[in-house]
Design a protein around this motif. Structure first.
Motif, short mmCIF file in Angstrom:
data_model
loop_
_atom_site.label_atom_id
_atom_site.label_comp_id
_atom_site.label_asym_id
_atom_site.label_seq_id
_atom_site.Cartn_x
_atom_site.Cartn_y
_atom_site.Cartn_z
N ASN A 1 -65.68 -9.56 -126.70
CA ASN A 1 -66.72 -10.41 -126.12
C ASN A 1 -67.77 -10.84 -127.15
OD1 ASN A 1 -66.14 -10.50 -123.10
ND2 ASN A 1 -66.02 -8.32 -123.49
N GLN A 2 -67.46 -10.62 -128.42
CA GLN A 2 -68.37 -10.98 -129.52
C GLN A 2 -69.77 -10.42 -129.31
OE1 GLN A 2 -67.87 -15.20 -130.14
NE2 GLN A 2 -65.72 -14.95 -130.60
N LEU A 3 -69.81 -9.14 -128.98
CA LEU A 3 -71.09 -8.48 -128.69
C LEU A 3 -71.41 -7.36 -129.68
CD1 LEU A 3 -70.90 -8.15 -124.78
CD2 LEU A 3 -72.56 -9.52 -126.06
N LEU A 4 -70.64 -7.21 -130.76
CA LEU A 4 -70.94 -6.15 -131.74
C LEU A 4 -72.32 -6.39 -132.37
CD1 LEU A 4 -67.52 -5.75 -133.64
CD2 LEU A 4 -68.62 -3.99 -132.27
N ALA A 5 -73.04 -5.31 -132.65
CA ALA A 5 -74.38 -5.41 -133.27
C ALA A 5 -74.29 -6.16 -134.59
CB ALA A 5 -74.94 -4.00 -133.49
N GLN A 6 -75.24 -7.05 -134.84
CA GLN A 6 -75.17 -7.87 -136.04
C GLN A 6 -76.47 -7.93 -136.83
OE1 GLN A 6 -73.69 -11.61 -134.35
NE2 GLN A 6 -71.77 -11.21 -135.43
N SER A 7 -77.54 -7.33 -136.30
CA SER A 7 -78.85 -7.50 -136.93
C SER A 7 -78.98 -6.76 -138.26
CB SER A 7 -79.95 -6.99 -135.99
OG SER A 7 -79.91 -5.58 -135.94
N GLY A 8 -78.18 -5.70 -138.45
CA GLY A 8 -78.34 -4.87 -139.64
C GLY A 8 -79.48 -3.86 -139.50
N GLU A 9 -80.20 -3.92 -138.39
CA GLU A 9 -81.28 -2.93 -138.17
C GLU A 9 -80.70 -1.58 -137.77
OE1 GLU A 9 -84.22 -4.41 -135.40
OE2 GLU A 9 -84.04 -6.40 -136.31
N ASP A 10 -81.48 -0.51 -138.02
CA ASP A 10 -81.03 0.81 -137.58
C ASP A 10 -80.97 0.86 -136.05
OD1 ASP A 10 -80.73 1.80 -140.08
OD2 ASP A 10 -82.73 2.68 -140.19
N PRO A 11 -79.94 1.50 -135.52
CA PRO A 11 -79.87 1.60 -134.05
C PRO A 11 -80.88 2.60 -133.51
CG PRO A 11 -78.10 2.85 -135.07
CD PRO A 11 -78.82 2.16 -136.19
N THR A 12 -81.19 2.48 -132.21
CA THR A 12 -82.08 3.46 -131.56
C THR A 12 -81.33 4.16 -130.43
OG1 THR A 12 -82.89 1.73 -130.10
CG2 THR A 12 -84.20 2.19 -132.05
N PHE A 13 -81.65 5.43 -130.25
CA PHE A 13 -80.96 6.24 -129.24
C PHE A 13 -81.99 6.78 -128.26
CE2 PHE A 13 -78.63 6.85 -133.33
CZ PHE A 13 -77.58 6.00 -133.03
N LYS A 14 -81.94 6.28 -127.03
CA LYS A 14 -82.92 6.69 -126.01
C LYS A 14 -82.22 7.46 -124.90
CE LYS A 14 -85.71 2.63 -127.02
NZ LYS A 14 -86.21 1.33 -126.55
N PHE A 15 -82.70 8.64 -124.64
CA PHE A 15 -82.08 9.51 -123.64
C PHE A 15 -83.06 9.86 -122.54
CE2 PHE A 15 -77.82 10.79 -125.05
CZ PHE A 15 -77.76 10.02 -126.20
N TYR A 16 -82.63 9.71 -121.30
CA TYR A 16 -83.49 9.97 -120.15
C TYR A 16 -82.78 10.92 -119.19
CZ TYR A 16 -85.59 5.73 -121.99
OH TYR A 16 -86.16 4.80 -122.82
N THR A 17 -83.55 11.83 -118.62
CA THR A 17 -83.01 12.71 -117.59
C THR A 17 -83.88 12.61 -116.34
OG1 THR A 17 -82.61 15.02 -116.97
CG2 THR A 17 -84.31 14.67 -118.59
N THR A 18 -83.27 12.81 -115.18
CA THR A 18 -84.06 12.86 -113.94
C THR A 18 -84.43 14.31 -113.62
OG1 THR A 18 -82.03 13.10 -112.66
CG2 THR A 18 -82.88 10.85 -112.97
N GLY A 19 -83.99 15.25 -114.45
CA GLY A 19 -84.17 16.66 -114.11
C GLY A 19 -85.01 17.43 -115.12
N ASP A 20 -84.58 18.64 -115.42
CA ASP A 20 -85.34 19.55 -116.25
C ASP A 20 -85.25 19.12 -117.73
OD1 ASP A 20 -86.44 22.65 -116.17
OD2 ASP A 20 -85.39 22.16 -118.05
N TYR A 21 -86.43 18.87 -118.31
CA TYR A 21 -86.47 18.38 -119.70
C TYR A 21 -85.89 19.39 -120.67
CZ TYR A 21 -88.37 16.68 -124.14
OH TYR A 21 -88.51 16.23 -125.42
N GLN A 22 -86.31 20.65 -120.55
CA GLN A 22 -85.94 21.67 -121.54
C GLN A 22 -84.43 21.89 -121.59
OE1 GLN A 22 -87.84 22.70 -123.80
NE2 GLN A 22 -89.76 21.92 -122.94
#
Lengths: 271, 271
Positions: free
Chosen positions: B222-243
């Motif tokens: 689908n020609q959707l591969l990342a192309q910017s050359g910027e570092d990727p970001t990884f965001k993680f979310y939980t609905t429960g216990d953080y620890q």
């Protein structure tokens, strides 16, 4: 009746892809053309490879194919993008599946690629690999003697071993790859010899298996999987010598094929 | 900036898919939600699983995701088709990649599947496997104790071994499979124990690796591969216990993640 998958190659190499398509997609019909008469494509110009490829595609259009697999690395390197732009059916090459599999298998991100002169000259593998991961080191090596060897039906023995040893020597001298892509669909036919020469510790990636996996996904993604429940048909055509083509096919495929014919491809006007 | 891939799971299991996405697609950003608070999804009704899944999807829409990976087998079984119909971005589940890989690996066409009660009840794996090859024999087994074990962070040791031995016993009694699909993204976290119990000769298929491979193809297709050359970001979310969520993530991922937050999902009106 279900529409067939079209498979094209410069000769018999694409049979390694066709065999995996039959194994992984046993309900799917296949129409195959091997342009044996003009094989190998490796030393030809980009323009020639493009013209020959379009001639095969035009022939397969009469079979109402639902997907095209360009089962030749040289043809993939020189024509894939154009085919994808101009055809309305999904078109799959053999380079990206091999590249993605290599990335998935390699631990140290040092990947070797062997192919025809044309494929190596095109830099299609380094491009496909670094498009996904810029940190990958790619070591490419042209092996121009392999296709003629395979087209002669020689897959093992002292002559095969001597040729493979000679052509892989430069790759062996530069150490450190942990994965080797067979960047030509003819090479899986001499895979055992290649594995013996390169060493048992190296992952050897055959585009056939990988391309069949991806063909399965693309058919499913586009809701094109066979649904009739009818037995699939397997039609194989060569532009060259019937006996030689047939002999290799009989050795390579386990079951019988439905149609086996010599065809003449018609010239296609320039695009 | 490149748009992220959205990854959703009932809890921490989808991290096995996220980790493989990071390895095989190192340029891609990821936004992940684990609905830890309402985990496990296995024993829930189809309606509940659908509702919870849409809540995660609505949240991820704010991240402008370019592709959605449903990294939970139960959610894939109950919602994939609906998501594919209603969303305009590509949506990938974890069931078909595992099924296709199993077909590619299995020699004897006898395939075992372990998963949650919901996944096994849905018959999604037998359907996906036989859609491609009607001759395949499928042996499914629900393992309801595995997800709670993994969510407690217990991946090895005598308790894990005892639970895995008990739940895999019915599958071991019926001999003959040569390939076992881990039909739940939590299971790769206890893969070593599963392999030990089922035996070294059985191919154990983890959806994570396979789904990442297919995600790579679908992005490219689908020609959707990342192309910017910027570092990727990884965001993680939980609905429960953080620890608890954080502890498992720190053990599982090698590099640091960018954002780690507890979120509250908003109810979505019935579709």
């Amino acid at each position: 009746m279900d529409r067939p998958i079209g498979v094209i190659d410069s000769g018999v190499g694409g049979m390694t892809v066709a065999k995996e398509l039959m194994r992984q997609l046993p309900k799917e019909s296949i129409s195959y053309i091997g342009d044996t008469k003009r094989c190998p494509y490796g030393p030809r110009t980009a323009e020639e490879v493009q013209r020959f490829t379009w001639e095969m595609v035009e022939h397969l259009k009469k079979h109402d194919i639902k997907m095209l697999v360009v089962a030749c690395n040289t043809a993939t390197a020189f024509t894939l993008k154009e085919l994808q732009q101009k055809l309305t059916i999904p078109v799959l090459g053999v380079i990206e599946p091999g590249a993605r599999a290599a990335i998935s298998f390699s631990e140290n991100r040092r990947i070797g690629v062997i192919g025809t002169e044309g494929t190596v000259r095109s830099e299609a593998y380094p491009e496909a690999l670094t498009a996904i991961d810029s940190s990958i080191f790619v070591n490419s090596q042209a092996c121009p003697s392999f296709v003629p060897l395979v087209e002669r039906g020689i897959f093992t023995g002292p002559e095969a071993l001597a040729i493979v040893e000679k052509e892989l020597q430069p790759l062996k001298d530069k150490n450190g790859i942990d994965t080797l892509i067979l960047g030509c669909t003819h090479y899986p036919l001499i895979r055992d010899v290649i594995q013996e020469v390169i060493g048992a510790s190296i992952n050897v990636i055959s585009s056939g298996e990988e391309t069949a996996r991806e063909a399965s996904l693309i058919l499913s993604y586009n809701q094109l999987l066979a649904q009739s429940g009818e037995d699939p048909t397997f039609k194989f055509y060569t532009t060259g010598d019937y006996q030689k083509f047939r002999k290799i096919a009989d050795e390579w495929f386990e079951g019988p094929l439905d149609i086996f014919e010599v065809i003449e491809l018609e010239p296609v006007p320039p695009m």
